[in-house]
Design a protein around this motif. Structure first.
Motif, PDB file in Angstrom:
ATOM      1  N   PHE A 173       6.093  -0.166   7.109  1.00  0.00           N
ATOM      2  CA  PHE A 173       5.281   0.780   6.296  1.00  0.00           C
ATOM      3  C   PHE A 173       4.139   0.546   5.843  1.00  0.00           C
ATOM      4  CE2 PHE A 173       9.864   2.340   6.908  1.00  0.00           C
ATOM      5  CZ  PHE A 173       9.531   3.613   7.417  1.00  0.00           C
ATOM      6  N   ILE A 174       3.306  -0.113   6.251  1.00  0.00           N
ATOM      7  CA  ILE A 174       2.033  -0.816   5.471  1.00  0.00           C
ATOM      8  C   ILE A 174       1.120   0.191   5.241  1.00  0.00           C
ATOM      9  CG2 ILE A 174       0.149  -2.159   6.216  1.00  0.00           C
ATOM     10  CD1 ILE A 174       2.519  -3.728   6.053  1.00  0.00           C
ATOM     11  N   ASP A 175       0.962   1.295   6.039  1.00  0.00           N
ATOM     12  CA  ASP A 175       0.152   2.360   5.506  1.00  0.00           C
ATOM     13  C   ASP A 175       0.630   3.525   4.804  1.00  0.00           C
ATOM     14  OD1 ASP A 175      -1.954   1.524   7.570  1.00  0.00           O
ATOM     15  OD2 ASP A 175      -0.448   2.263   9.341  1.00  0.00           O
ATOM     16  N   ASP A 176       1.802   3.276   4.178  1.00  0.00           N
ATOM     17  CA  ASP A 176       2.565   4.189   3.590  1.00  0.00           C
ATOM     18  C   ASP A 176       2.823   3.637   1.921  1.00  0.00           C
ATOM     19  OD1 ASP A 176       2.902   6.085   5.449  1.00  0.00           O
ATOM     20  OD2 ASP A 176       4.503   5.356   6.115  1.00  0.00           O
ATOM     21  N   ARG A 177       2.135   2.253   1.692  1.00  0.00           N
ATOM     22  CA  ARG A 177       2.519   1.888   0.459  1.00  0.00           C
ATOM     23  C   ARG A 177       1.692   2.673  -0.733  1.00  0.00           C
ATOM     24  NH1 ARG A 177      -0.476  -3.478   2.409  1.00  0.00           N
ATOM     25  NH2 ARG A 177      -2.455  -2.782   2.823  1.00  0.00           N
ATOM     26  N   PRO A 178       2.130   2.893  -1.675  1.00  0.00           N
ATOM     27  CA  PRO A 178       1.533   3.845  -2.713  1.00  0.00           C
ATOM     28  C   PRO A 178       0.223   3.098  -3.491  1.00  0.00           C
ATOM     29  CG  PRO A 178       3.669   2.898  -3.636  1.00  0.00           C
ATOM     30  CD  PRO A 178       3.447   2.538  -2.195  1.00  0.00           C
ATOM     31  N   PRO A 179      -0.484   3.846  -3.782  1.00  0.00           N
ATOM     32  CA  PRO A 179      -1.681   3.243  -4.618  1.00  0.00           C
ATOM     33  C   PRO A 179      -1.304   2.871  -6.132  1.00  0.00           C
ATOM     34  CG  PRO A 179      -2.090   5.479  -4.286  1.00  0.00           C
ATOM     35  CD  PRO A 179      -1.034   5.243  -3.439  1.00  0.00           C
ATOM     36  N   PRO A 180      -2.147   2.166  -6.894  1.00  0.00           N
ATOM     37  CA  PRO A 180      -1.893   2.020  -8.380  1.00  0.00           C
ATOM     38  C   PRO A 180      -1.520   3.233  -8.800  1.00  0.00           C
ATOM     39  CG  PRO A 180      -3.758   0.552  -7.793  1.00  0.00           C
ATOM     40  CD  PRO A 180      -3.684   1.706  -6.673  1.00  0.00           C
ATOM     41  N   GLU A 181      -0.515   2.962  -9.923  1.00  0.00           N
ATOM     42  CA  GLU A 181       0.199   4.098 -10.550  1.00  0.00           C
ATOM     43  C   GLU A 181      -0.867   4.792 -11.673  1.00  0.00           C
ATOM     44  OE1 GLU A 181       3.494   2.979 -12.550  1.00  0.00           O
ATOM     45  OE2 GLU A 181       4.598   2.356 -11.062  1.00  0.00           O
ATOM     46  N   ARG A 182      -2.137   4.113 -12.171  1.00  0.00           N
ATOM     47  CA  ARG A 182      -2.728   4.677 -13.184  1.00  0.00           C
ATOM     48  C   ARG A 182      -4.206   4.438 -12.387  1.00  0.00           C
ATOM     49  NH1 ARG A 182      -0.841   2.391 -19.062  1.00  0.00           N
ATOM     50  NH2 ARG A 182       1.034   3.467 -19.006  1.00  0.00           N
ATOM     51  N   PRO A 183      -4.670   5.202 -11.909  1.00  0.00           N
ATOM     52  CA  PRO A 183      -6.001   5.291 -11.139  1.00  0.00           C
ATOM     53  C   PRO A 183      -7.271   5.107 -12.374  1.00  0.00           C
ATOM     54  CG  PRO A 183      -5.422   7.497 -11.088  1.00  0.00           C
ATOM     55  CD  PRO A 183      -4.376   6.816 -11.760  1.00  0.00           C
ATOM     56  N   ALA A 184      -7.341   4.132 -12.861  1.00  0.00           N
ATOM     57  CA  ALA A 184      -8.359   3.756 -14.031  1.00  0.00           C
ATOM     58  C   ALA A 184      -9.702   3.413 -13.406  1.00  0.00           C
ATOM     59  CB  ALA A 184      -7.772   2.910 -15.188  1.00  0.00           C
ATOM     60  N   THR A 185      -9.837   3.015 -12.294  1.00  0.00           N
ATOM     61  CA  THR A 185     -10.917   2.406 -11.943  1.00  0.00           C
ATOM     62  C   THR A 185     -11.557   3.103 -10.650  1.00  0.00           C
ATOM     63  OG1 THR A 185      -9.867   0.857 -10.393  1.00  0.00           O
ATOM     64  CG2 THR A 185     -10.248   0.031 -12.548  1.00  0.00           C
ATOM     65  N   ASP A 186     -12.656   2.879 -10.250  1.00  0.00           N
ATOM     66  CA  ASP A 186     -13.412   3.704  -8.899  1.00  0.00           C
ATOM     67  C   ASP A 186     -12.510   3.616  -8.027  1.00  0.00           C
ATOM     68  OD1 ASP A 186     -15.352   4.729 -10.799  1.00  0.00           O
ATOM     69  OD2 ASP A 186     -16.714   3.111 -10.398  1.00  0.00           O
ATOM     70  N   ALA A 468      -7.669  -3.652  10.889  1.00  0.00           N
ATOM     71  CA  ALA A 468      -6.145  -3.314  11.205  1.00  0.00           C
ATOM     72  C   ALA A 468      -5.425  -4.402  10.761  1.00  0.00           C
ATOM     73  CB  ALA A 468      -6.102  -2.893  12.512  1.00  0.00           C
ATOM     74  N   VAL A 469      -5.753  -5.702  10.625  1.00  0.00           N
ATOM     75  CA  VAL A 469      -4.639  -6.903  10.488  1.00  0.00           C
ATOM     76  C   VAL A 469      -4.859  -7.159   8.950  1.00  0.00           C
ATOM     77  CG1 VAL A 469      -5.527  -7.881  12.519  1.00  0.00           C
ATOM     78  CG2 VAL A 469      -6.939  -8.641  10.584  1.00  0.00           C
ATOM     79  N   LEU A 470      -5.456  -6.390   8.168  1.00  0.00           N
ATOM     80  CA  LEU A 470      -5.370  -6.682   6.723  1.00  0.00           C
ATOM     81  C   LEU A 470      -4.285  -5.683   6.212  1.00  0.00           C
ATOM     82  CD1 LEU A 470      -8.951  -6.338   5.051  1.00  0.00           C
ATOM     83  CD2 LEU A 470      -7.390  -8.424   5.520  1.00  0.00           C
ATOM     84  N   ALA A 471      -2.832  -6.352   6.355  1.00  0.00           N
ATOM     85  CA  ALA A 471      -1.502  -5.934   6.076  1.00  0.00           C
ATOM     86  C   ALA A 471      -1.087  -6.058   4.677  1.00  0.00           C
ATOM     87  CB  ALA A 471      -0.484  -6.103   7.160  1.00  0.00           C
ATOM     88  N   ASP A 472      -1.610  -7.229   4.065  1.00  0.00           N
ATOM     89  CA  ASP A 472      -1.072  -7.622   2.838  1.00  0.00           C
ATOM     90  C   ASP A 472      -1.992  -7.619   1.744  1.00  0.00           C
ATOM     91  OD1 ASP A 472       1.215  -8.523   4.012  1.00  0.00           O
ATOM     92  OD2 ASP A 472       0.031 -10.298   4.675  1.00  0.00           O
ATOM     93  N   PRO A 473      -1.657  -7.012   0.362  1.00  0.00           N
ATOM     94  CA  PRO A 473      -2.591  -6.903  -0.457  1.00  0.00           C
ATOM     95  C   PRO A 473      -3.280  -8.207  -0.972  1.00  0.00           C
ATOM     96  CG  PRO A 473      -0.315  -5.833  -0.980  1.00  0.00           C
ATOM     97  CD  PRO A 473      -0.265  -6.805   0.091  1.00  0.00           C
ATOM     98  N   VAL A 474      -4.400  -8.011  -1.548  1.00  0.00           N
ATOM     99  CA  VAL A 474      -5.481  -9.294  -1.945  1.00  0.00           C
ATOM    100  C   VAL A 474      -6.272  -8.658  -3.045  1.00  0.00           C
ATOM    101  CG1 VAL A 474      -5.382 -10.306   0.331  1.00  0.00           C
ATOM    102  CG2 VAL A 474      -7.073  -8.487  -0.133  1.00  0.00           C
ATOM    103  N   ASP A 475      -6.807  -9.552  -3.664  1.00  0.00           N
ATOM    104  CA  ASP A 475      -7.632  -9.400  -4.836  1.00  0.00           C
ATOM    105  C   ASP A 475      -9.109  -8.453  -4.517  1.00  0.00           C
ATOM    106  OD1 ASP A 475      -5.894 -10.500  -6.595  1.00  0.00           O
ATOM    107  OD2 ASP A 475      -6.893 -12.331  -6.586  1.00  0.00           O
ATOM    108  N   GLU A 476      -9.668  -8.943  -3.571  1.00  0.00           N
ATOM    109  CA  GLU A 476     -11.134  -8.394  -3.205  1.00  0.00           C
ATOM    110  C   GLU A 476     -11.002  -8.497  -1.679  1.00  0.00           C
ATOM    111  OE1 GLU A 476     -15.729  -9.501  -3.855  1.00  0.00           O
ATOM    112  OE2 GLU A 476     -14.228 -10.352  -5.111  1.00  0.00           O
ATOM    113  N   VAL A 477     -11.758  -7.305  -1.068  1.00  0.00           N
ATOM    114  CA  VAL A 477     -12.036  -7.008   0.173  1.00  0.00           C
ATOM    115  C   VAL A 477     -13.444  -6.750   0.201  1.00  0.00           C
ATOM    116  CG1 VAL A 477     -11.583  -5.918   2.289  1.00  0.00           C
ATOM    117  CG2 VAL A 477      -9.828  -6.405   0.870  1.00  0.00           C
ATOM    118  N   ILE A 478     -14.097  -7.765   1.387  1.00  0.00           N
ATOM    119  CA  ILE A 478     -15.713  -7.649   1.572  1.00  0.00           C
ATOM    120  C   ILE A 478     -15.788  -6.946   3.072  1.00  0.00           C
ATOM    121  CG2 ILE A 478     -17.954  -8.674   1.822  1.00  0.00           C
ATOM    122  CD1 ILE A 478     -16.870 -10.611  -0.279  1.00  0.00           C
ATOM    123  N   TRP A 479     -16.171  -5.681   3.278  1.00  0.00           N
ATOM    124  CA  TRP A 479     -16.056  -5.227   4.510  1.00  0.00           C
ATOM    125  C   TRP A 479     -17.707  -5.453   4.883  1.00  0.00           C
ATOM    126  CZ3 TRP A 479     -13.021  -0.440   6.247  1.00  0.00           C
ATOM    127  CH2 TRP A 479     -12.988  -0.321   7.697  1.00  0.00           C
TER     128      TRP A 479
END
Length: 654
Positions: A173-186, A468-479
């Motif tokens: 369920f990679i695509d169903d993981r919840p976002p951060p609880e407190r959306p304090a950033t953009d 599609a292969v970015l399945a694990d959380p990381v600090d920063e993503v540069i697309w």
């Protein structure tokens, strides 16, 4: 063994390699090969081009004016064979058993008739291999303990669902993981908004206020070379502890070049091209077999850096060709006599001049044939075999492992063409005309060849081709290559044909489901970014990524930061401390009115002068000195004489 399985995981992966046993991450091709190996049903690998040639012979055998492909097949048999072979493979992947009844639609019925021959002659495709695996799994076991599914089970095609039914599976369920609880950033607010967008209802979400806190950055550039250098400079100074992933699409080789420029380890992306010198050697060698002898093709062959004929021999012949563009003339025969006389000179040592002259006869003084009537297939195949044998010898003589790797695609292409011509000869063809040979040759060369240094270097940044292969959380993503992706094409089947396919248990993967899966994977990089997401747009893209339009709707006030103007003004972008290195102005050397020579004997009078030399002496004395005294001559890459120069030489000869 635990297998992590994703539909898009046959490409470059962003995972950090760990020392572990019994756990692999694979895509469809990787899992299929693994199952075939464990079940003992692996088959020798056959190139896609050879399969296409095999299928072409099957189409040709039953071809008649009544076949639906008859008209197109007569114009371009290579393209038709490739297209219909792709249809055939798709049908097998959907569960086809190789037959349709006579009541089926015309095209399906014709494909069924072709399959009576193709099932024996054509090497199995992925669908047939999957069906063999399914049959083997009924009676055999594998060493796979569990398969972890990256994508929802419904996203997998029907045959893969049958394969997975034989194993214990777990959906991550990679695509169903919840976002951060407190959306304090953009970034967090964007993640929440994307997660809340209804995927099928079509309602527009509310706008998000952009606070420019640095968690969501959009960069824009006119050139990929500039943006790749900018990203590379940033990666060079980034903290080693920061987890950064880069998405570079199909332009990874440009990023590798920029990384090498700033002395950062390369990721190892391949720069595939059919315009490599080693691949061109076979093309030029085959162009010499046609009448009349084309001096332009001959010049290209003689001046090319790769050839079985030694370079000093080819340069001597190329010089003769510039004097008189043709074979067998006075200058050409004089060059051959000069080569023969070198056999007795000591500086050539053990070089076998007779062997070299025989190579010249084979490659240059070869029999030539009318392009329309065609050349014997045996003769063309012999040239392919000789080229492959020479490339193999050169590969093993080369000491540099990077240069050795360049020979492999060229060797494979020469062998593929030889084997394909062998298939055509076995089917009864004895000659092949120029047009058909070029079609076959172009299909072989489509695989291209890789460049130098395509292996990953130690400590390289984690970069991927597909989001599609970015399945694990990381600090920063540069697309980095945030451009329009290649979308799947619609199925070629009509409504009535689709009904026939359903009746015969051929279940195609609907286009809507495939598009839904792709759209879902677009959000993975956004949801995987924990601290910052960087999107890099390029102004020369015809169309931006569809996800960019969603982001613009959610964040209408999101600003783009231009890379080129920032660098030119010696400013920096927030959180990107990258400066343009100043370049000192280099003035051009001044014009020298007089040239002084230390030895007057260098300008002695010549025995005779022509009108052309006198004109240069009177009006352009420096040209006269360089041409007639210093004897500076054009190189072998100069253009062949043509027009008035060619007719002038002919007039002098007469």
């Amino acid at each position: 063994m635990i297998v992590r399985f994703g539909l898009d995981f046959d490409t470059f992966l962003a995972e950090i390699k760990e020392t572990r046993f019994g756990k692999v991450t694979v895509g469809p091709e990787g899992l299929l090969s693994l199952l075939e190996t464990q079940l003992g049903i692996s088959l020798p690998k056959v190139s896609p081009f050879k399969r296409m040639v095999q299928y072409r012979l099957c189409l040709q055998q039953i071809d008649s004016p009544e076949r639906f492909y008859h008209a197109s097949f007569g114009v371009d048999p290579v393209a038709v064979s490739r297209t219909l072979l792709n249809w055939r493979d798709q049908l097998y992947c959907a569960g086809w058993n190789g037959a349709f009844p006579e009541t089926a639609s015309r095209r399906l019925k014709d494909l069924s008739h072709v399959e009576k021959e193709a099932s024996v002659r054509v090497a199995p495709g992925r669908g047939q291999r999957l069906q063999s695996v399914i049959r083997a799994l009924k009676d055999q076991k594998t060493g796979i303990e569990k398969i972890e599914l990256i994508d929802p089970p419904s996203d997998y095609p029907c045959l893969w669902q049958k394969v997975l039914s034989h194993f214990k599976t777990e959906t991550l369920f990679i695509d169903d993981r919840p976002p951060p609880e407190r959306p304090a950033t953009d970034l967090a607010r964007l993640q929440w908004a994307l997660e809340s967008i209804p995927r099928k209802e079509g309602r527009a979400p509310g706008e998000i206020e952009w606070q420019n806190d640095g968690s969501l950055v959009v960069l824009a550039a006119h050139s990929r070379a500039v943006s790749a250098r900018f990203v590379s400079e940033y990666l060079k100074d980034a903290a080693p502890s920061r987890q950064i992933r880069i998405i570079c699409g199909g332009s990874g080789h440009l990023l590798d070049q920029a990384l090498e420029t700033v002395d950062v380890a390369r990721c190892g992306f391949d720069s595939v091209s059919c315009f490599r010198p080693l691949s061109q050697a076979l093309i030029l060698a085959l162009e010499l077999v046609w009448k009349p002898a084309d001096p332009f093709h001959l010049q290209a062959y003689l001046t090319h850096p790769v050839s079985p004929i030694p370079v000093w021999i080819r340069h001597r012949l190329a010089k003769a060709l510039l004097e008189a563009p043709g074979i067998g003339g006075r200058a050409w025969n004089a060059a051959l006599d000069w080569i023969r006389n070198k056999n007795s000179e000591k500086e050539f040592g053990d070089i076998n001049i007779q062997k070299i002259l025989s190579d010249v006869d084979f490659w240059v003084h070869c029999p030539r044939y009318d392009p329309a009537e065609g050349a014997p297939i045996d003769g063309i195949r012999e040239r392919c075999d000789q080229m492959a044998a020479w490339l193999i010898r050169m590969r093993y003589a080369e000491k540099n492992p990077h240069l050795q790797a360049l020979y492999d695609p060229a060797i494979s292409q020469a062998k593929d063409l030889s084997e394909s011509l062998d298939v055509l000869r076995a089917a009864g063809m004895t000659r092949i005309d120029r047009v058909k040979l070029n079609q076959v040759l172009n299909a072989v060369m489509e695989s291209g060849g890789t460049g130098l240094k395509t292996t990953p270097e130690l400590g390289h940044p984690m970069a991927v081709e597909s989001p599609a292969v970015l399945a694990d959380p990381v600090d920063e993503v540069i697309w980095w290559d945030f451009s329009m992706p290649v979308l799947p094409a619609p199925e070629p089947w009509t409504v009535s044909e689709c009904r026939d396919l359903e009746e015969h248990h051929v279940r195609l993967h609907p286009l809507e489901d495939r598009l839904t899966h792709i759209a879902r994977t677009w959000r993975r990089p956004v949801m995987a970014a924990g601290k910052r997401l960087v999107l890099v747009l390029h102004h020369d893209d015809e169309e931006h990524h569809p996800l960019w339009h969603e982001i613009r709707i959610l964040l209408p006030h999101l600003a783009q930061k231009e890379i080129e103007p920032t660098l030119q003004s010696d400013q920096t972008i927030s959180a990107f401390p990258v400066h343009a290195a100043p370049l000192a102005s280099q003035p051009l050397p001044p014009v020298r009115r007089w040239w002084c020579l230390s030895d007057a004997d260098l300008l002695k009078t010549r025995k005779s002068e022509s009108y052309s030399s006198l004109e240069a002496f009177l009006f352009r004395p420096y040209e006269w000195v360089l041409k007639y005294k210093a004897r500076l001559e054009p190189g072998n890459l100069s253009a062949l004489p043509s027009g008035s120069l060619l007719f002038g030489n002919l007039s002098h000869r007469l």
